[in-house]
Motif scaffolding. Sequence first.
Motif, PDB file in Angstrom:
ATOM      1  N   VAL A   1      31.880  48.483  18.828  1.00 18.18           N
ATOM      2  CA  VAL A   1      32.166  49.087  21.040  1.00 18.18           C
ATOM      3  C   VAL A   1      31.185  48.464  21.026  1.00 18.18           C
ATOM      4  O   VAL A   1      30.190  48.622  20.778  1.00 18.18           O
ATOM      5  CB  VAL A   1      32.457  50.915  20.096  1.00 18.18           C
ATOM      6  N   GLN A   2      31.735  48.116  22.415  1.00 17.93           N
ATOM      7  CA  GLN A   2      30.229  48.148  23.733  1.00 17.93           C
ATOM      8  C   GLN A   2      30.519  49.051  24.343  1.00 17.93           C
ATOM      9  O   GLN A   2      31.302  48.942  25.264  1.00 17.93           O
ATOM     10  CB  GLN A   2      30.597  46.947  24.117  1.00 17.93           C
ATOM     11  N   LEU A   3      29.252  49.278  25.039  1.00 14.91           N
ATOM     12  CA  LEU A   3      29.288  50.481  26.247  1.00 14.91           C
ATOM     13  C   LEU A   3      28.671  49.840  27.187  1.00 14.91           C
ATOM     14  O   LEU A   3      27.550  48.903  27.262  1.00 14.91           O
ATOM     15  CB  LEU A   3      28.336  51.448  25.660  1.00 14.91           C
ATOM     16  N   GLN A   4      29.471  49.638  28.400  1.00 19.73           N
ATOM     17  CA  GLN A   4      29.030  48.413  30.062  1.00 19.73           C
ATOM     18  C   GLN A   4      29.134  50.118  30.734  1.00 19.73           C
ATOM     19  O   GLN A   4      29.917  50.779  31.083  1.00 19.73           O
ATOM     20  CB  GLN A   4      30.326  48.507  30.081  1.00 19.73           C
ATOM     21  N   ALA A   5      27.850  50.010  31.367  1.00 18.91           N
ATOM     22  CA  ALA A   5      27.165  50.946  31.689  1.00 18.91           C
ATOM     23  C   ALA A   5      26.783  50.481  33.440  1.00 18.91           C
ATOM     24  O   ALA A   5      25.860  49.322  33.767  1.00 18.91           O
ATOM     25  CB  ALA A   5      25.840  51.935  31.465  1.00 18.91           C
ATOM     26  N   SER A   6      26.641  51.634  34.362  1.00 14.99           N
ATOM     27  CA  SER A   6      27.080  51.030  36.091  1.00 14.99           C
ATOM     28  C   SER A   6      25.741  52.415  36.328  1.00 14.99           C
ATOM     29  O   SER A   6      26.408  52.979  36.064  1.00 14.99           O
ATOM     30  CB  SER A   6      27.709  50.490  36.661  1.00 14.99           C
ATOM     31  N   GLY A   7      25.657  52.191  37.530  1.00 14.41           N
ATOM     32  CA  GLY A   7      24.718  53.140  38.552  1.00 14.41           C
ATOM     33  C   GLY A   7      23.398  52.761  38.207  1.00 14.41           C
ATOM     34  O   GLY A   7      22.467  52.183  37.719  1.00 14.41           O
ATOM     35  N   GLY A   8      23.343  53.834  38.578  1.00 15.54           N
ATOM     36  CA  GLY A   8      21.412  53.683  38.599  1.00 15.54           C
ATOM     37  C   GLY A   8      20.581  53.740  39.546  1.00 15.54           C
ATOM     38  O   GLY A   8      21.290  53.665  40.761  1.00 15.54           O
ATOM     39  N   GLY A   9      19.064  53.388  39.748  1.00 21.15           N
ATOM     40  CA  GLY A   9      18.687  52.624  40.937  1.00 21.15           C
ATOM     41  C   GLY A   9      17.641  54.204  41.405  1.00 21.15           C
ATOM     42  O   GLY A   9      17.043  54.474  40.641  1.00 21.15           O
ATOM     43  N   LEU A  10      17.543  53.588  42.657  1.00 28.02           N
ATOM     44  CA  LEU A  10      15.685  54.021  43.153  1.00 28.02           C
ATOM     45  C   LEU A  10      16.665  55.094  44.594  1.00 28.02           C
ATOM     46  O   LEU A  10      17.315  55.131  45.140  1.00 28.02           O
ATOM     47  CB  LEU A  10      15.416  53.127  43.814  1.00 28.02           C
ATOM     48  N   VAL A  11      16.665  56.395  44.262  1.00 27.14           N
ATOM     49  CA  VAL A  11      16.545  57.591  45.091  1.00 27.14           C
ATOM     50  C   VAL A  11      15.345  58.402  45.765  1.00 27.14           C
ATOM     51  O   VAL A  11      14.471  58.466  44.693  1.00 27.14           O
ATOM     52  CB  VAL A  11      17.798  58.413  44.753  1.00 27.14           C
ATOM     53  N   GLN A  12      15.430  59.275  46.910  1.00 28.00           N
ATOM     54  CA  GLN A  12      15.066  60.216  47.242  1.00 28.00           C
ATOM     55  C   GLN A  12      14.586  61.348  46.124  1.00 28.00           C
ATOM     56  O   GLN A  12      15.723  61.629  45.685  1.00 28.00           O
ATOM     57  CB  GLN A  12      14.461  59.986  48.372  1.00 28.00           C
ATOM     58  N   THR A  13      14.315  61.768  46.424  1.00 31.88           N
ATOM     59  CA  THR A  13      13.940  63.859  46.059  1.00 31.88           C
ATOM     60  C   THR A  13      15.543  64.004  46.678  1.00 31.88           C
ATOM     61  O   THR A  13      15.455  64.615  47.901  1.00 31.88           O
ATOM     62  CB  THR A  13      12.890  64.081  46.366  1.00 31.88           C
ATOM     63  N   GLY A  14      16.105  64.751  46.107  1.00 32.49           N
ATOM     64  CA  GLY A  14      17.514  65.822  47.198  1.00 32.49           C
ATOM     65  C   GLY A  14      18.448  64.634  47.211  1.00 32.49           C
ATOM     66  O   GLY A  14      19.175  65.345  47.643  1.00 32.49           O
ATOM     67  N   GLY A  15      17.953  63.229  46.356  1.00 24.26           N
ATOM     68  CA  GLY A  15      19.519  62.555  46.667  1.00 24.26           C
ATOM     69  C   GLY A  15      20.228  62.218  45.633  1.00 24.26           C
ATOM     70  O   GLY A  15      20.121  63.141  44.639  1.00 24.26           O
ATOM     71  N   PHE A  16      21.395  61.646  45.267  1.00 24.76           N
ATOM     72  CA  PHE A  16      22.285  61.404  44.651  1.00 24.76           C
ATOM     73  C   PHE A  16      22.741  60.387  43.921  1.00 24.76           C
ATOM     74  O   PHE A  16      22.853  59.396  44.666  1.00 24.76           O
ATOM     75  CB  PHE A  16      23.730  62.157  44.622  1.00 24.76           C
ATOM     76  N   LEU A  17      22.756  59.733  42.427  1.00 24.15           N
ATOM     77  CA  LEU A  17      23.232  59.307  41.848  1.00 24.15           C
ATOM     78  C   LEU A  17      24.550  59.075  41.172  1.00 24.15           C
ATOM     79  O   LEU A  17      24.557  59.663  40.319  1.00 24.15           O
ATOM     80  CB  LEU A  17      21.964  57.798  40.762  1.00 24.15           C
ATOM     81  N   THR A  18      25.406  58.326  41.273  1.00 22.89           N
ATOM     82  CA  THR A  18      26.075  58.331  40.082  1.00 22.89           C
ATOM     83  C   THR A  18      26.046  57.314  39.671  1.00 22.89           C
ATOM     84  O   THR A  18      25.581  55.913  39.280  1.00 22.89           O
ATOM     85  CB  THR A  18      27.534  57.811  41.024  1.00 22.89           C
ATOM     86  N   LEU A  19      26.146  57.525  38.080  1.00 14.86           N
ATOM     87  CA  LEU A  19      26.211  56.482  36.358  1.00 14.86           C
ATOM     88  C   LEU A  19      27.497  56.206  35.683  1.00 14.86           C
ATOM     89  O   LEU A  19      28.725  57.458  35.941  1.00 14.86           O
ATOM     90  CB  LEU A  19      25.303  57.265  35.266  1.00 14.86           C
TER      91      LEU A  19
END
Length: 120
Positions: A1-19
């Motif tokens: 089984v391989q797990l493919q992840a996406s998302g992440g990155g650089l954001v400022q405090t208070g911001g949001f990201l989706t993985l």
Amino acid sequence: VQLQASGGGLVQTGGFLTLSCEASENIHNLHSMGWYRRAPGKERELAAEIIVNGPTNYHDSVKGRFTISRDGVKTAVTLIMNRLKPEDTGVYYCHLQRPGSRWYDMNDYWGQGTQVTVSS
């Protein structure tokens, strides 16, 4: 089984990201799926996970800010991270667990890791 992840990155405090993380095949006996993270100089820790037919677990520091959800068709999870803080910075690893060939075995699978950086 391989797990493919996406998302992440650089954001400022208070911001949001989706993985997002998707398994290379549909797992019919899935036990749990979620995300671990490792901050610089620290041990890897659970960020959030869904246990099938069980609880959803979050690290205390992310409760109320992170939400994990599971896809209804594919073996995949999404982690929405809101109100991010610098201490959320780290490498996030997708994790999947399912029973092994023997009743007392559990097999663990890990994604390659994706960097999340929250600037102050």
